[in-house]
Motif scaffolding. Sequence first.
Motif, PDB file in Angstrom:
ATOM      1  N   GLU A   1       0.802  -1.230   0.000  1.00 24.58           N
ATOM      2  CA  GLU A   1       0.000   0.000   0.000  1.00 24.58           C
ATOM      3  C   GLU A   1       0.834   1.278   0.000  1.00 24.58           C
ATOM      4  O   GLU A   1       0.273   2.381  -0.002  1.00 24.58           O
ATOM      5  CB  GLU A   1      -0.932   0.005   1.214  1.00 24.58           C
ATOM      6  CG  GLU A   1      -2.012  -1.061   1.134  1.00 24.58           C
ATOM      7  CD  GLU A   1      -2.904  -1.082   2.365  1.00 24.58           C
ATOM      8  OE1 GLU A   1      -2.586  -0.404   3.361  1.00 24.58           O
ATOM      9  OE2 GLU A   1      -3.929  -1.780   2.321  1.00 24.58           O
ATOM     10  N   GLN A   2       2.164   1.172   0.016  1.00 22.02           N
ATOM     11  CA  GLN A   2       2.989   2.381   0.049  1.00 22.02           C
ATOM     12  C   GLN A   2       3.050   3.044  -1.332  1.00 22.02           C
ATOM     13  O   GLN A   2       2.797   2.407  -2.350  1.00 22.02           O
ATOM     14  CB  GLN A   2       4.405   2.052   0.545  1.00 22.02           C
ATOM     15  CG  GLN A   2       4.456   1.641   2.001  1.00 22.02           C
ATOM     16  CD  GLN A   2       3.665   2.565   2.896  1.00 22.02           C
ATOM     17  OE1 GLN A   2       3.954   3.753   2.976  1.00 22.02           O
ATOM     18  NE2 GLN A   2       2.634   2.037   3.551  1.00 22.02           N
ATOM     19  N   PRO A   3       3.433   4.335  -1.335  1.00 24.61           N
ATOM     20  CA  PRO A   3       3.570   5.037  -2.611  1.00 24.61           C
ATOM     21  C   PRO A   3       4.463   4.257  -3.573  1.00 24.61           C
ATOM     22  O   PRO A   3       5.584   3.887  -3.211  1.00 24.61           O
ATOM     23  CB  PRO A   3       4.205   6.375  -2.197  1.00 24.61           C
ATOM     24  CG  PRO A   3       3.763   6.580  -0.786  1.00 24.61           C
ATOM     25  CD  PRO A   3       3.678   5.206  -0.187  1.00 24.61           C
TER      26      PRO A   3
ATOM     27  N   GLN B   1       4.594   1.466  -4.186  1.00 26.87           N
ATOM     28  CA  GLN B   1       4.880   0.130  -3.629  1.00 26.87           C
ATOM     29  C   GLN B   1       6.373  -0.075  -3.347  1.00 26.87           C
ATOM     30  O   GLN B   1       6.879  -1.188  -3.372  1.00 26.87           O
ATOM     31  CB  GLN B   1       4.339  -0.959  -4.565  1.00 26.87           C
ATOM     32  CG  GLN B   1       2.825  -0.801  -4.818  1.00 26.87           C
ATOM     33  CD  GLN B   1       2.226  -1.953  -5.567  1.00 26.87           C
ATOM     34  OE1 GLN B   1       2.659  -2.260  -6.667  1.00 26.87           O
ATOM     35  NE2 GLN B   1       1.229  -2.599  -4.994  1.00 26.87           N
TER      36      GLN B   1
ATOM     37  N   LEU C   1      -6.745   2.617   6.822  1.00 27.31           N
ATOM     38  CA  LEU C   1      -5.897   2.494   5.647  1.00 27.31           C
ATOM     39  C   LEU C   1      -4.523   3.083   5.928  1.00 27.31           C
ATOM     40  O   LEU C   1      -3.514   2.606   5.428  1.00 27.31           O
ATOM     41  CB  LEU C   1      -6.548   3.272   4.493  1.00 27.31           C
ATOM     42  CG  LEU C   1      -5.957   3.078   3.116  1.00 27.31           C
ATOM     43  CD1 LEU C   1      -6.178   1.656   2.641  1.00 27.31           C
ATOM     44  CD2 LEU C   1      -6.591   4.046   2.127  1.00 27.31           C
TER      45      LEU C   1
ATOM     46  N   LYS D   1      -9.355   8.031  -1.547  1.00 28.32           N
ATOM     47  CA  LYS D   1      -8.185   7.561  -0.801  1.00 28.32           C
ATOM     48  C   LYS D   1      -7.226   8.737  -0.624  1.00 28.32           C
ATOM     49  O   LYS D   1      -6.847   9.380  -1.608  1.00 28.32           O
ATOM     50  CB  LYS D   1      -7.526   6.444  -1.604  1.00 28.32           C
ATOM     51  CG  LYS D   1      -6.300   5.830  -0.980  1.00 28.32           C
ATOM     52  CD  LYS D   1      -5.805   4.685  -1.855  1.00 28.32           C
ATOM     53  CE  LYS D   1      -4.501   4.127  -1.342  1.00 28.32           C
ATOM     54  NZ  LYS D   1      -4.007   3.031  -2.192  1.00 28.32           N
TER      55      LYS D   1
ATOM     56  N   LEU E   1      -4.782  10.196  -3.476  1.00 26.20           N
ATOM     57  CA  LEU E   1      -3.814   9.161  -3.839  1.00 26.20           C
ATOM     58  C   LEU E   1      -4.377   8.235  -4.916  1.00 26.20           C
ATOM     59  O   LEU E   1      -5.568   7.930  -4.927  1.00 26.20           O
ATOM     60  CB  LEU E   1      -3.461   8.316  -2.605  1.00 26.20           C
ATOM     61  CG  LEU E   1      -2.869   9.048  -1.404  1.00 26.20           C
ATOM     62  CD1 LEU E   1      -2.670   8.065  -0.241  1.00 26.20           C
ATOM     63  CD2 LEU E   1      -1.553   9.723  -1.763  1.00 26.20           C
TER      64      LEU E   1
ATOM     65  N   LEU F   1      -4.366   4.430  -6.882  1.00 25.27           N
ATOM     66  CA  LEU F   1      -4.397   3.051  -6.396  1.00 25.27           C
ATOM     67  C   LEU F   1      -3.071   2.665  -5.749  1.00 25.27           C
ATOM     68  O   LEU F   1      -3.022   2.025  -4.697  1.00 25.27           O
ATOM     69  CB  LEU F   1      -4.696   2.121  -7.582  1.00 25.27           C
ATOM     70  CG  LEU F   1      -4.731   0.624  -7.274  1.00 25.27           C
ATOM     71  CD1 LEU F   1      -5.886   0.287  -6.353  1.00 25.27           C
ATOM     72  CD2 LEU F   1      -4.840  -0.173  -8.562  1.00 25.27           C
ATOM     73  N   ARG F   2      -1.961   3.043  -6.365  1.00 21.49           N
ATOM     74  CA  ARG F   2      -0.641   2.703  -5.823  1.00 21.49           C
ATOM     75  C   ARG F   2      -0.110   3.787  -4.889  1.00 21.49           C
ATOM     76  O   ARG F   2       1.087   3.908  -4.647  1.00 21.49           O
ATOM     77  CB  ARG F   2       0.346   2.400  -6.941  1.00 21.49           C
ATOM     78  CG  ARG F   2       0.022   1.095  -7.657  1.00 21.49           C
ATOM     79  CD  ARG F   2       1.115   0.499  -8.474  1.00 21.49           C
ATOM     80  NE  ARG F   2       0.888  -0.937  -8.613  1.00 21.49           N
ATOM     81  CZ  ARG F   2      -0.137  -1.497  -9.269  1.00 21.49           C
ATOM     82  NH1 ARG F   2      -1.029  -0.738  -9.848  1.00 21.49           N
ATOM     83  NH2 ARG F   2      -0.263  -2.798  -9.317  1.00 21.49           N
ATOM     84  N   SER F   3      -1.032   4.601  -4.367  1.00 20.99           N
ATOM     85  CA  SER F   3      -0.730   5.576  -3.315  1.00 20.99           C
ATOM     86  C   SER F   3       0.215   6.685  -3.741  1.00 20.99           C
ATOM     87  O   SER F   3       0.906   7.273  -2.916  1.00 20.99           O
ATOM     88  CB  SER F   3      -0.185   4.874  -2.059  1.00 20.99           C
ATOM     89  OG  SER F   3      -1.155   4.004  -1.556  1.00 20.99           O
ATOM     90  N   GLU F   4       0.267   6.974  -5.020  1.00 25.35           N
ATOM     91  CA  GLU F   4       1.008   8.156  -5.474  1.00 25.35           C
ATOM     92  C   GLU F   4       0.104   9.365  -5.341  1.00 25.35           C
ATOM     93  O   GLU F   4      -1.052   9.325  -5.766  1.00 25.35           O
ATOM     94  CB  GLU F   4       1.405   7.983  -6.946  1.00 25.35           C
ATOM     95  CG  GLU F   4       2.476   6.960  -7.190  1.00 25.35           C
ATOM     96  CD  GLU F   4       3.831   7.445  -6.674  1.00 25.35           C
ATOM     97  OE1 GLU F   4       4.039   8.668  -6.567  1.00 25.35           O
ATOM     98  OE2 GLU F   4       4.658   6.585  -6.358  1.00 25.35           O
ATOM     99  N   PRO F   5       0.605  10.463  -4.766  1.00 24.13           N
ATOM    100  CA  PRO F   5      -0.244  11.655  -4.680  1.00 24.13           C
ATOM    101  C   PRO F   5      -0.504  12.269  -6.044  1.00 24.13           C
ATOM    102  O   PRO F   5       0.344  12.226  -6.934  1.00 24.13           O
ATOM    103  CB  PRO F   5       0.559  12.616  -3.797  1.00 24.13           C
ATOM    104  CG  PRO F   5       1.923  12.072  -3.698  1.00 24.13           C
ATOM    105  CD  PRO F   5       1.901  10.626  -4.113  1.00 24.13           C
TER     106      PRO F   5
END
Lengths: 488, 488
Positions: free
Chosen positions: A323-325, A327, B97, B426, B434, B436-440
């Motif tokens: 779940e990290q930026p 990944q 999350l 998210k 964010l 899906l892959r948590s990139e802003p």
Amino acid sequence: MANVEPILSAGDIATWDRECDVIVIGQGVAGTCSALEAHRAGADVLIVERASGGGGASAMSSGIYYLGGGTAVQKAMGYDDTPDEMAAFMMASCDPLDPVAVRHFCDDSPSHFDWLERQGLPFERTEFKGKAVFLNDTTCLMGTGNEKLWPFNKIARPAPRGHKVAGTGENAGHVGMAPLLSKCEQEGIPAIYDSNVVALVRDEGGRVVGVRIKQAGATIHARARRGVIIAAGSFNMNHEMIAENLPLLGATSEPLGIPSNDGAGVLLGMSAGTATSAMDGVIPTASIYPPGQLIKGIIVNKRGERFVAEDSYHGRTANFVMEQPDQKAWLIVDSEIFAYPEIPTAKHTLVDGWETIEEMEAGLDLPTGSLVRTMAGYNKNAAQGRDPLLHKDASWLKPLDKGPWAAFDISFDRSTYLFITLGGLKTGPNGECLTLRSEPIPGLYAVGASAAHIPRNGKAYASGMSLGPGSYFGRRAGRHAAGANWTD
Amino acid sequence: MANVEPILSAGDIATWDRECDVIVIGQGVAGTCSALEAHRAGADVLIVERASGGGGASAMSSGIYYLGGGTAVQKAMGYDDTPDEMAAFMMASCDPLDPVAVRHFCDDSPSHFDWLERQGLPFERTEFKGKAVFLNDTTCLMGTGNEKLWPFNKIARPAPRGHKVAGTGENAGHVGMAPLLSKCEQEGIPAIYDSNVVALVRDEGGRVVGVRIKQAGATIHARARRGVIIAAGSFNMNHEMIAENLPLLGATSEPLGIPSNDGAGVLLGMSAGTATSAMDGVIPTASIYPPGQLIKGIIVNKRGERFVAEDSYHGRTANFVMEQPDQKAWLIVDSEIFAYPEIPTAKHTLVDGWETIEEMEAGLDLPTGSLVRTMAGYNKNAAQGRDPLLHKDASWLKPLDKGPWAAFDISFDRSTYLFITLGGLKTGPNGECLTLRSEPIPGLYAVGASAAHIPRNGKAYASGMSLGPGSYFGRRAGRHAAGANWTD
């Protein structure tokens, strides 16, 4: 890809080639336990297995059964675990769909362990106290989840609940399956192999009454007077279902399972109107330990920030990495604790070593100042035995101040994360398949990895939460399908 | 239905009708707090609100802010809550999350309370110790969640964390919104009303740089040099999104919200590639209490079995009712505790009264023997102050043995369950949208009910978990969008 046809009407079946009371689809641990209990409750059982012999993914697993509440092994090793402590832990960490089912599992856990031993599964009265993913010896008891992790350690007295059969290595599971398969044979439970259930059959009243089976060159229909139990494993190997439900799994993620884990069981259940649950739950794993000393390192993301207590169960850590930026994640160590991660499948590569933290920060392309700040804060608190941000246990805390420093790349796309899916059919306490509105589908059951696991989120999984509940609810479904009460 | 267009390219905008640094979409509690912080950090802010004035759903709410860790009110009332206890509770119950964001929220909770008071929100130093859904007086502190419920009470010292503004009734929220709106006006933050943001605008680099606004007879474009903050509320009122994500909500469920909670905020964020989270989370509510004495009753499903500890927070109980077979449930009381449920919107109807439990069982059409068995077991344990199945607190346990008996129908399709959705965009710890892959997504933020709530599951929600985190993360997003650090 799974070969599953729409559900058939009984009226369209010209001839039933076989008849019995209870059909069990799949002969892994859940199917075997279902078959034994249904047979012993007086039902005429037929096992239908796709492979050429029994065992399923259970035989390829590490052979750990999550059980507790005061099992014979726990008692022998001096733990006074109770069903209540176990239920508190599972209720708080697993977010279970059915708390009553969890309560049954915890209450019956000690007696279920005794039952497994009576079937011939070998369990030593020994304990492993270190950190491992699997064991290369026959030791039984081990902590396999997040029981000692904050805040779960505040919920219940931590107790080890992983009960490993007395086999060695990452595929020790066959040592537990062998006696279960022998029992099926000794008790004369019919099983047909190389036989693929491709459809369910239901009668006019909506009751599931049989199955269509494909064999080499033949299609046969088998009637089940009392019930059909789906114990056909997970959907690990079904690329389409994975892509739809688990988009965060990437090209370097590899399913842990056997070819028949193609979701056929889940799709069969859905064809009868069974709902699914936890389809977005997964346990990826690429453990940083063993050796345990690496837990004294820190894990940072591409912002140079920590995000998970490093003493988490490996599947929990991997969920957070996922779940990290972008990944991305790195394990940072100093010279005092330096070692290579030992799990060969993980493929965590050493990025480099650096004389200063500033150089490491630049070498990893982290934001300027981020890693320096993170490590300064961590080291200051660790020197006082504290981790106010993430509460890693004090036993794993030490300042990372003995340079030079090194980093292992544990990113999702650079390491190999093996995974197990958690989702599956929605079921009741006796394995009854349930609709969206929780109405049972008459005559249909699902157990093992065809049913949704108890933990709906991979962060809560512990090794053994497949075989433990799989064997227990397998038994319950077998009795229920045979028309017997669980408590008789 | 939400009127949201695909994202536009900055190159296609011929003229920017307005320019500013930070655009805030929506003037509920999260938007107001965002605007105030961004303005105070030196940004030129524009608030765009669909209604003819500020307040949003926050002004229609019961005005409870979930805060703790040792707020001034908690201290005044003698509670020694700590950020650590609060974090342990939220981490274990909410399955968040982003644990780092939760940690920030708990650590900063006392100072955030002080900030709210400084803005003029009135909070008394008073406490309500009973069980209520909302209060008809100005009392402040109350337990609003599952802090005292097993097993959560084992995780952390239970402390009341509901901080209600000094207003009365189920819409006391306006008493908190009035001073926040006054501050916006006093400080000269421009706001345009009756103005509907229908699209985001991004530049070639993927940065969100503005919005398209529809007003009566006009379409204008506003440029945001630093960021756009979506604070436009939930998707409660969007029938399509509800049907897709929450199929268990039925014809008698009614959304709690205002017409603009049509999901426009969520859809705007998605148009820029923001992922969603917890879209299947919901808090339905049709509380059985007040009066608290009804908690001494038991709740059974159509199998005649209990399934939830009756002292659960009302939203948790409702979630379990929603998941029962056919969504049926009844509250069973004896003559000693008989009372009518007081929440008028719930519409729990008295089914009947019966002289014997056998007659009640037949009258409710429960399986023969089921209710008799459930009540015999419950009464026996209750007499000893125990509830081994579900651990209702001993203070609510008494044998239900003073006939005649009565049942209220609390089924999902017979009562009226009001609901709040939990899902949304998210976001990171500063409200950053964010992928899906948590990139802003550069330049884009979401706060309040347009973002996913901290609890991903309605069973973990507590009253105040909208306004509390909404106001806090609103502030963080405002500062971040303005280019200021949170800790400066």
